[in-house]
Design a protein around this motif. Sequence first.
Motif, mmCIF file in Angstrom:
data_model
loop_
_atom_site.group_PDB
_atom_site.id
_atom_site.type_symbol
_atom_site.label_atom_id
_atom_site.label_comp_id
_atom_site.label_asym_id
_atom_site.label_seq_id
_atom_site.Cartn_x
_atom_site.Cartn_y
_atom_site.Cartn_z
ATOM 1 N N THR A 1 0.997 -1.354 -0.080
ATOM 2 C CA THR A 1 0.001 0.089 -0.060
ATOM 3 C C THR A 1 0.694 1.182 0.040
ATOM 4 O O THR A 1 1.676 1.492 0.787
ATOM 5 C CB THR A 1 -1.101 0.014 1.318
ATOM 6 N N TYR A 2 0.634 2.081 -0.919
ATOM 7 C CA TYR A 2 1.240 3.427 -1.025
ATOM 8 C C TYR A 2 0.354 4.500 -0.585
ATOM 9 O O TYR A 2 -0.659 4.372 -0.937
ATOM 10 C CB TYR A 2 1.856 3.700 -2.450
ATOM 11 N N ALA A 3 0.696 5.379 0.491
ATOM 12 C CA ALA A 3 -0.254 6.653 0.753
ATOM 13 C C ALA A 3 0.647 8.042 0.232
ATOM 14 O O ALA A 3 1.856 7.855 0.243
ATOM 15 C CB ALA A 3 -0.008 6.722 2.232
ATOM 16 N N LEU A 4 -0.345 8.779 -0.072
ATOM 17 C CA LEU A 4 0.248 9.911 -0.934
ATOM 18 C C LEU A 4 -0.821 10.998 -0.614
ATOM 19 O O LEU A 4 -2.152 10.802 -0.160
ATOM 20 C CB LEU A 4 0.406 9.694 -2.016
ATOM 21 N N ALA A 5 -0.312 12.355 -0.301
ATOM 22 C CA ALA A 5 -0.916 13.417 -0.023
ATOM 23 C C ALA A 5 -1.460 14.184 -1.102
ATOM 24 O O ALA A 5 -2.375 15.125 -1.085
ATOM 25 C CB ALA A 5 -0.132 14.500 0.881
ATOM 26 N N ARG A 6 -1.013 13.988 -2.228
ATOM 27 C CA ARG A 6 -1.353 14.684 -3.592
ATOM 28 C C ARG A 6 -1.281 13.754 -4.895
ATOM 29 O O ARG A 6 -0.617 12.983 -4.894
ATOM 30 C CB ARG A 6 -0.630 15.969 -3.950
ATOM 31 N N PRO A 7 -2.407 13.863 -5.588
ATOM 32 C CA PRO A 7 -2.492 12.617 -6.672
ATOM 33 C C PRO A 7 -1.202 12.542 -7.515
ATOM 34 O O PRO A 7 -1.057 11.700 -8.346
ATOM 35 C CB PRO A 7 -3.709 13.067 -7.324
ATOM 36 N N GLU A 8 -0.603 13.770 -7.763
ATOM 37 C CA GLU A 8 0.576 13.789 -8.643
ATOM 38 C C GLU A 8 1.698 12.930 -8.191
ATOM 39 O O GLU A 8 2.560 12.489 -9.027
ATOM 40 C CB GLU A 8 1.149 15.183 -8.988
ATOM 41 N N LEU A 9 1.685 12.607 -7.075
ATOM 42 C CA LEU A 9 2.721 11.719 -6.237
ATOM 43 C C LEU A 9 2.634 10.329 -6.890
ATOM 44 O O LEU A 9 3.483 9.492 -6.495
ATOM 45 C CB LEU A 9 2.686 11.930 -4.916
ATOM 46 N N LEU A 10 1.285 10.057 -7.481
ATOM 47 C CA LEU A 10 1.155 8.502 -7.800
ATOM 48 C C LEU A 10 2.240 8.387 -8.980
ATOM 49 O O LEU A 10 2.545 7.085 -9.358
ATOM 50 C CB LEU A 10 -0.013 8.592 -8.604
ATOM 51 N N ALA B 1 3.910 -2.239 -10.177
ATOM 52 C CA ALA B 1 2.781 -2.287 -9.263
ATOM 53 C C ALA B 1 1.391 -2.156 -9.960
ATOM 54 O O ALA B 1 0.465 -2.348 -9.486
ATOM 55 C CB ALA B 1 2.984 -1.232 -8.409
ATOM 56 N N TYR B 2 1.487 -1.771 -11.404
ATOM 57 C CA TYR B 2 0.390 -1.663 -12.063
ATOM 58 C C TYR B 2 -0.075 -3.201 -12.489
ATOM 59 O O TYR B 2 0.821 -4.051 -12.894
ATOM 60 C CB TYR B 2 0.490 -0.858 -13.440
ATOM 61 N N PRO B 3 -1.574 -3.174 -12.816
ATOM 62 C CA PRO B 3 -2.536 -2.371 -12.612
ATOM 63 C C PRO B 3 -2.854 -1.927 -11.157
ATOM 64 O O PRO B 3 -2.518 -2.783 -10.382
ATOM 65 C CB PRO B 3 -3.866 -3.266 -12.995
ATOM 66 N N LEU B 4 -3.324 -0.719 -10.888
ATOM 67 C CA LEU B 4 -3.341 -0.011 -9.708
ATOM 68 C C LEU B 4 -4.772 0.373 -9.390
ATOM 69 O O LEU B 4 -5.327 0.820 -10.025
ATOM 70 C CB LEU B 4 -2.194 1.197 -9.813
ATOM 71 N N PRO C 1 0.766 3.009 -16.422
ATOM 72 C CA PRO C 1 1.219 4.110 -15.891
ATOM 73 C C PRO C 1 0.603 5.242 -16.932
ATOM 74 O O PRO C 1 0.409 6.524 -16.655
ATOM 75 C CB PRO C 1 2.639 4.297 -15.965
ATOM 76 N N GLY C 2 0.671 4.921 -18.238
ATOM 77 C CA GLY C 2 0.162 5.698 -19.181
ATOM 78 C C GLY C 2 -1.273 6.341 -19.138
ATOM 79 O O GLY C 2 -1.607 7.541 -19.641
ATOM 80 N N ARG C 3 -2.082 5.819 -18.237
ATOM 81 C CA ARG C 3 -3.570 6.210 -17.873
ATOM 82 C C ARG C 3 -3.491 7.069 -16.825
ATOM 83 O O ARG C 3 -4.688 7.622 -16.641
ATOM 84 C CB ARG C 3 -4.254 4.918 -17.831
ATOM 85 N N ALA D 1 -2.261 10.118 -16.103
ATOM 86 C CA ALA D 1 -2.301 11.429 -16.175
ATOM 87 C C ALA D 1 -3.758 11.963 -16.470
ATOM 88 O O ALA D 1 -4.313 13.074 -15.858
ATOM 89 C CB ALA D 1 -1.850 11.814 -17.496
ATOM 90 N N ALA D 2 -4.754 11.187 -17.299
ATOM 91 C CA ALA D 2 -6.248 11.591 -17.434
ATOM 92 C C ALA D 2 -6.903 11.451 -16.145
ATOM 93 O O ALA D 2 -8.102 12.006 -16.047
ATOM 94 C CB ALA D 2 -6.736 10.624 -18.368
ATOM 95 N N LEU D 3 -6.587 10.634 -14.867
ATOM 96 C CA LEU D 3 -7.072 10.435 -13.822
ATOM 97 C C LEU D 3 -6.958 11.623 -12.752
ATOM 98 O O LEU D 3 -7.599 11.824 -11.756
ATOM 99 C CB LEU D 3 -6.589 9.065 -13.225
ATOM 100 N N LEU D 4 -5.796 12.353 -12.928
ATOM 101 C CA LEU D 4 -5.333 13.331 -11.808
ATOM 102 C C LEU D 4 -6.311 14.511 -11.469
ATOM 103 O O LEU D 4 -6.605 14.540 -10.259
ATOM 104 C CB LEU D 4 -4.060 13.831 -12.284
ATOM 105 N N PRO D 5 -7.212 14.817 -12.482
ATOM 106 C CA PRO D 5 -8.209 15.831 -12.248
ATOM 107 C C PRO D 5 -9.272 15.247 -11.183
ATOM 108 O O PRO D 5 -9.834 15.847 -10.372
ATOM 109 C CB PRO D 5 -8.669 16.250 -13.559
ATOM 110 N N GLU D 6 -9.567 13.934 -11.769
ATOM 111 C CA GLU D 6 -10.478 13.330 -10.767
ATOM 112 C C GLU D 6 -10.298 13.146 -9.468
ATOM 113 O O GLU D 6 -10.963 13.188 -8.513
ATOM 114 C CB GLU D 6 -11.258 11.875 -11.242
ATOM 115 N N LEU D 7 -8.946 12.988 -8.953
ATOM 116 C CA LEU D 7 -8.569 12.564 -7.881
ATOM 117 C C LEU D 7 -8.202 14.076 -7.147
ATOM 118 O O LEU D 7 -7.857 13.964 -5.536
ATOM 119 C CB LEU D 7 -7.225 12.194 -7.902
ATOM 120 N N ALA D 8 -8.309 15.183 -7.692
ATOM 121 C CA ALA D 8 -8.032 16.390 -6.979
ATOM 122 C C ALA D 8 -8.888 16.772 -5.977
ATOM 123 O O ALA D 8 -10.252 16.394 -6.063
ATOM 124 C CB ALA D 8 -7.808 17.712 -7.977
ATOM 125 N N GLY D 9 -8.520 17.315 -4.784
ATOM 126 C CA GLY D 9 -9.567 17.493 -3.710
ATOM 127 C C GLY D 9 -10.154 16.413 -2.744
ATOM 128 O O GLY D 9 -10.756 16.496 -1.875
#
Length: 303
Positions: free
Chosen positions: A109-118, A125-128, A147-149, A151-159
């Motif tokens: 398990t990886y923990a991160l405070a901001r989605p860009e840290l993914l 580790a993928y699929p993730l 990993p190529g998918r 970038a498209a997910l980051l806006p959905e994870l914001a907030g």
Amino acid sequence: MRLCFLVEEHYRHDGMPNEVVRQLTAWGHQVDVVRPGGSLLRMDGLVRAGAHDAWVLKTVSGGPGLTLLEAAAAAGTTTVNDARSIRGVRDKALAAALGSARGLPLPPTYALARPELLAGVPDSAYPLVVKPADGSSGRGVHLVPSPGRLAALLPELAGEGMLIAQPYVPNSGTDLKVYCVGGELHATERRSPLHPDSPVRERLVRLPAEVARIAARVGEVYGLDLYGVDVLLGPDGPVVVDVNDFPSFRQVPDAAARVARAVLELARSDGGHPAAAPLPPPRPYARPVPVPAQAAAGAGDGA
């Protein structure tokens, strides 16, 4: 006995816990229902030592109910479950650390405070599976095939706040949900949210011995008495992918009466939970395999 149930608006009309409240009332007990998300609460009057024999929490993760339960515990009132134990599983990053340290079979398990840290998660580790650390009911769960998918997910994870990411556990498309109530374990089989096209229907099933041992150990590790465990049968054995305090207990026979009796027993015994010997080291976690195409389209709470 006099009991206080903290019930979030999300569960206002749900059978669980309303059927439990009705059962307790029918048995002659007094049950006060407090809706922490929809009430103005005067804390110095609400939480008083000796006013209730026990407080019970049925709220969404991140809601105000847990704060009230912790206040009741601080005043010396018995809580179901233990307030600190609930905090320990509702924070999925904390739950992963605690469970791994005590030998439960959990995915890395990886923990991160901001989605860009993914971006720092290894490609191996993928699929993730990515979800909020305080999520519940499948909210905000995403399957990232490569990993190529990302970038498209980051806006959905914001907030979303703190996130966790775990490798997808290869499985047949079926989840096992194990419920613990009154010291008994009940297993249900259901369709994995990450495999929406699987034909599995939700039903009670026989509980494998290894899964039963792990599910019982989950309660001991986290200090829970009423709980549910999501288990995937991966290529290297059972993997615990989520733990819920006070779940729905769907498919459990006479669930309302069983939960009501368990609440009364815990109130009378001051909510204690026994310690236990540690599990042996878990088997190695399998290397992830490519996720099926239909799973990539789904987003649920399967890991």
